[in-house]
Write an enzyme that holds these catalytic residues in place. Sequence first.
Site, PDB file in Angstrom:
ATOM      1  N   HIS A   1      78.000  16.303  25.756  1.00  0.00           N
ATOM      2  CA  HIS A   1      78.233  17.211  26.868  1.00  0.00           C
ATOM      3  C   HIS A   1      77.337  18.414  26.617  1.00  0.00           C
ATOM      4  O   HIS A   1      77.600  19.214  25.717  1.00  0.00           O
ATOM      5  CB  HIS A   1      79.705  17.651  26.936  1.00  0.00           C
ATOM      6  CG  HIS A   1      80.524  16.786  27.829  1.00  0.00           C
ATOM      7  ND1 HIS A   1      81.850  17.024  28.117  1.00  0.00           N
ATOM      8  CD2 HIS A   1      80.195  15.671  28.539  1.00  0.00           C
ATOM      9  CE1 HIS A   1      82.291  16.098  28.947  1.00  0.00           C
ATOM     10  NE2 HIS A   1      81.319  15.268  29.207  1.00  0.00           N
TER      11      HIS A   1
ATOM     12  N   TRP B   1      89.401  13.859  27.823  1.00  0.00           N
ATOM     13  CA  TRP B   1      89.625  15.145  27.154  1.00  0.00           C
ATOM     14  C   TRP B   1      90.966  15.696  27.628  1.00  0.00           C
ATOM     15  O   TRP B   1      91.238  15.715  28.833  1.00  0.00           O
ATOM     16  CB  TRP B   1      88.511  16.156  27.476  1.00  0.00           C
ATOM     17  CG  TRP B   1      88.887  17.514  26.959  1.00  0.00           C
ATOM     18  CD1 TRP B   1      88.824  17.930  25.669  1.00  0.00           C
ATOM     19  CD2 TRP B   1      89.470  18.599  27.719  1.00  0.00           C
ATOM     20  NE1 TRP B   1      89.322  19.206  25.568  1.00  0.00           N
ATOM     21  CE2 TRP B   1      89.726  19.641  26.794  1.00  0.00           C
ATOM     22  CE3 TRP B   1      89.808  18.781  29.063  1.00  0.00           C
ATOM     23  CZ2 TRP B   1      90.304  20.864  27.184  1.00  0.00           C
ATOM     24  CZ3 TRP B   1      90.380  19.987  29.454  1.00  0.00           C
ATOM     25  CH2 TRP B   1      90.616  21.019  28.525  1.00  0.00           C
TER      26      TRP B   1
ATOM     27  N   ASP C   1      81.138  27.711  28.558  1.00  0.00           N
ATOM     28  CA  ASP C   1      80.520  26.854  29.563  1.00  0.00           C
ATOM     29  C   ASP C   1      79.466  27.563  30.403  1.00  0.00           C
ATOM     30  O   ASP C   1      79.448  27.431  31.620  1.00  0.00           O
ATOM     31  CB  ASP C   1      81.599  26.190  30.432  1.00  0.00           C
ATOM     32  CG  ASP C   1      82.344  25.115  29.668  1.00  0.00           C
ATOM     33  OD1 ASP C   1      81.712  24.105  29.316  1.00  0.00           O
ATOM     34  OD2 ASP C   1      83.555  25.293  29.392  1.00  0.00           O
TER      35      ASP C   1
ATOM     36  N   LYS D   1      87.930  19.104  20.702  1.00  0.00           N
ATOM     37  CA  LYS D   1      87.703  20.524  20.922  1.00  0.00           C
ATOM     38  C   LYS D   1      88.234  21.316  19.747  1.00  0.00           C
ATOM     39  O   LYS D   1      89.163  20.894  19.065  1.00  0.00           O
ATOM     40  CB  LYS D   1      88.417  20.932  22.214  1.00  0.00           C
ATOM     41  CG  LYS D   1      88.048  22.282  22.729  1.00  0.00           C
ATOM     42  CD  LYS D   1      88.490  22.413  24.180  1.00  0.00           C
ATOM     43  CE  LYS D   1      88.133  23.768  24.725  1.00  0.00           C
ATOM     44  NZ  LYS D   1      88.239  23.827  26.181  1.00  0.00           N
TER      45      LYS D   1
ATOM     46  N   ASP E   1      83.796  28.849  23.899  1.00  0.00           N
ATOM     47  CA  ASP E   1      83.457  27.699  24.749  1.00  0.00           C
ATOM     48  C   ASP E   1      83.377  28.166  26.197  1.00  0.00           C
ATOM     49  O   ASP E   1      84.174  27.778  27.043  1.00  0.00           O
ATOM     50  CB  ASP E   1      84.545  26.621  24.569  1.00  0.00           C
ATOM     51  CG  ASP E   1      84.289  25.414  25.448  1.00  0.00           C
ATOM     52  OD1 ASP E   1      83.115  25.079  25.658  1.00  0.00           O
ATOM     53  OD2 ASP E   1      85.263  24.810  25.920  1.00  0.00           O
TER      54      ASP E   1
ATOM     55  N   ASP F   1      80.882  17.697  22.790  1.00  0.00           N
ATOM     56  CA  ASP F   1      80.595  18.802  23.712  1.00  0.00           C
ATOM     57  C   ASP F   1      79.998  19.944  22.892  1.00  0.00           C
ATOM     58  O   ASP F   1      80.605  20.398  21.913  1.00  0.00           O
ATOM     59  CB  ASP F   1      81.882  19.240  24.416  1.00  0.00           C
ATOM     60  CG  ASP F   1      81.632  20.300  25.483  1.00  0.00           C
ATOM     61  OD1 ASP F   1      80.997  21.324  25.172  1.00  0.00           O
ATOM     62  OD2 ASP F   1      82.087  20.120  26.625  1.00  0.00           O
TER      63      ASP F   1
ATOM     64  N   GLU G   1      86.768  13.016  23.726  1.00  0.00           N
ATOM     65  CA  GLU G   1      86.163  14.345  23.561  1.00  0.00           C
ATOM     66  C   GLU G   1      87.112  15.312  22.858  1.00  0.00           C
ATOM     67  O   GLU G   1      88.195  15.616  23.344  1.00  0.00           O
ATOM     68  CB  GLU G   1      85.772  14.904  24.937  1.00  0.00           C
ATOM     69  CG  GLU G   1      85.115  16.276  24.853  1.00  0.00           C
ATOM     70  CD  GLU G   1      84.722  16.822  26.216  1.00  0.00           C
ATOM     71  OE1 GLU G   1      84.902  16.112  27.235  1.00  0.00           O
ATOM     72  OE2 GLU G   1      84.242  17.969  26.268  1.00  0.00           O
TER      73      GLU G   1
ATOM     74  N   HIS H   1      82.141  22.913  21.788  1.00  0.00           N
ATOM     75  CA  HIS H   1      83.450  22.651  21.178  1.00  0.00           C
ATOM     76  C   HIS H   1      83.477  22.716  19.662  1.00  0.00           C
ATOM     77  O   HIS H   1      84.303  22.058  19.022  1.00  0.00           O
ATOM     78  CB  HIS H   1      83.971  21.276  21.630  1.00  0.00           C
ATOM     79  CG  HIS H   1      84.391  21.275  23.066  1.00  0.00           C
ATOM     80  ND1 HIS H   1      85.094  20.249  23.643  1.00  0.00           N
ATOM     81  CD2 HIS H   1      84.220  22.192  24.043  1.00  0.00           C
ATOM     82  CE1 HIS H   1      85.327  20.518  24.915  1.00  0.00           C
ATOM     83  NE2 HIS H   1      84.799  21.693  25.182  1.00  0.00           N
TER      84      HIS H   1
ATOM     85  N   ASP I   1      77.870  19.669  31.076  1.00  0.00           N
ATOM     86  CA  ASP I   1      79.250  20.150  31.231  1.00  0.00           C
ATOM     87  C   ASP I   1      79.310  21.669  31.126  1.00  0.00           C
ATOM     88  O   ASP I   1      79.310  22.218  30.029  1.00  0.00           O
ATOM     89  CB  ASP I   1      80.183  19.505  30.193  1.00  0.00           C
ATOM     90  CG  ASP I   1      81.639  19.942  30.418  1.00  0.00           C
ATOM     91  OD1 ASP I   1      81.919  20.474  31.509  1.00  0.00           O
ATOM     92  OD2 ASP I   1      82.468  19.760  29.518  1.00  0.00           O
TER      93      ASP I   1
HETATM   94  C1  RNT Z   1      86.823  21.049  28.413  1.00  0.00           C
HETATM   95  C2  RNT Z   1      85.947  19.849  28.254  1.00  0.00           C
HETATM   96  C3  RNT Z   1      85.908  18.930  29.442  1.00  0.00           C
HETATM   97  C4  RNT Z   1      85.879  19.686  30.747  1.00  0.00           C
HETATM   98  C5  RNT Z   1      85.730  18.833  31.968  1.00  0.00           C
HETATM   99  C6  RNT Z   1      85.959  19.640  33.211  1.00  0.00           C
HETATM  100  O1  RNT Z   1      86.681  21.964  27.400  1.00  0.00           O
HETATM  101  O2  RNT Z   1      84.663  20.253  27.920  1.00  0.00           O
HETATM  102  O3  RNT Z   1      84.836  18.066  29.302  1.00  0.00           O
HETATM  103  O4  RNT Z   1      84.855  20.621  30.723  1.00  0.00           O
HETATM  104  O5  RNT Z   1      86.549  17.750  31.909  1.00  0.00           O
HETATM  105 ZN    ZN Z   2      83.114  18.742  27.827  1.00  0.00          ZN
END
Ligand code: RNT
Ligand code: ZN
Length: 417
Positions: free
Chosen positions: A284, A183, A294, A226, A292, A257, A224, A260, A324
Amino acid sequence: MNAEKAYDLAGKIYAEFGVDVEQATKKLAEKSISLQCWQGDDVAGFEKTGIALTGGIMATGNYPGKPRNAAELRGDLEEAMSLIPGPHRVNLQAIYGEFNGKVDRDEFEPEHFDGWVSWAKDKNLGLDFNSTYFSHPQSDTGFTLSSKDEGTRCFWVEHAKRSRRISAYIGKRLDTPCIHDLWIPDGMKDSCVDRMGYRRLLTKSLDEIYAEKYPQGHLKDTLESKLFGLGSECYVVGSHDFYLAYALKHSLLVCIDMGHYHPTESIGDKLSAILLQMPELMLHVSRGVRWDSDHVPVVDDQLRDTMLEVVRCDALDRVHLALDYFDASINRVAAWIVGGRATQKALLSALLEPHKMLLEAEEAGDYTGRLALLEEAKALPLGAVWNKFCADQGVPSDHEWMNEIRKYEKNVQSKRH
Ligand code: RNT
Ligand code: ZN
């Protein structure tokens, strides 16, 4: 014992819906989840450069007790894994290598990860890996693998190549394929007029990176995408469409993810669409709140729908589950546990869906009956089966595990200053 009685009764109730609870828990017990090492220390890593987290991602909060070195981080992971049922994997980030002195990202070697490998061997864990393209001066322009500066681009290509070599080494030593995820934060805050140019450069970099072939038994590659990040609101080079097309053309895999995509987009719906053309993919598991963000995953509609689709697609062995998120505002070890257990509970709920009955209603055109049954299924005795599963796995129930964390916080985490 009440728990046993509740489980027996639950088994009978599910049987009336044509669901075998033993089969469901057996499948759950075999499914591993990869725990992200970076939840442990707010994505800081061990480079000790003093550079703050960049790349448009963010850990907020300042909860005490953060681990100060690899041994403490591994101790925290062990504590978390002892309270999450089932077999486990740990997901590393390149910046968590154990470097003696200054080693730059284009100099990382397999030996920097030998500490992790020995530990994983000892604990019988699989490892996964992520190359790291943020929190580094060479990514300050907002571009890495798609940089128009040839020196910068080559620097990151070298980092990616080394990360794949390290991943393959790990997979070989542990005898379980290591998933290398790529990513990058590349993108622009405002309207970009050369979208094609940056994507052409990213294509060139990926062609160079994936030209090196490794045995599938050692290494699997995911890309990955986004939608946007802080500072890349208008343009992200590695978008979903870009990587899906690239991965399909080059026999690579994608990583989806859950944070994302557009907030109303269904992640679950993507699985059948992709898995008919691609052999495997990685998820993820994350929870985006408004963006996003997290957050720690909880059993919400998005997670339930996603796990339902994993099961309905009969794709438990094709969808790799990795966590994640990074929340520094609560106990960091508990954050792993809440998210890990929520993922498993959502998966169990999916495995207990009265699928045959629902399918019959659907194929008979009885959409009223299907909707009514979908609602009824939500209140079936999932908790009784989950508690029995935890007990069988030798792990405390939802009601009990926080006591262990309180002890750990008092005896271990609170002593770190
Ligand atoms: C970032 C991605 C990625 C990170 C990690 C830390 O938006 O989700 O996967 O969260 O690499
Ligand atoms: Zn991720």
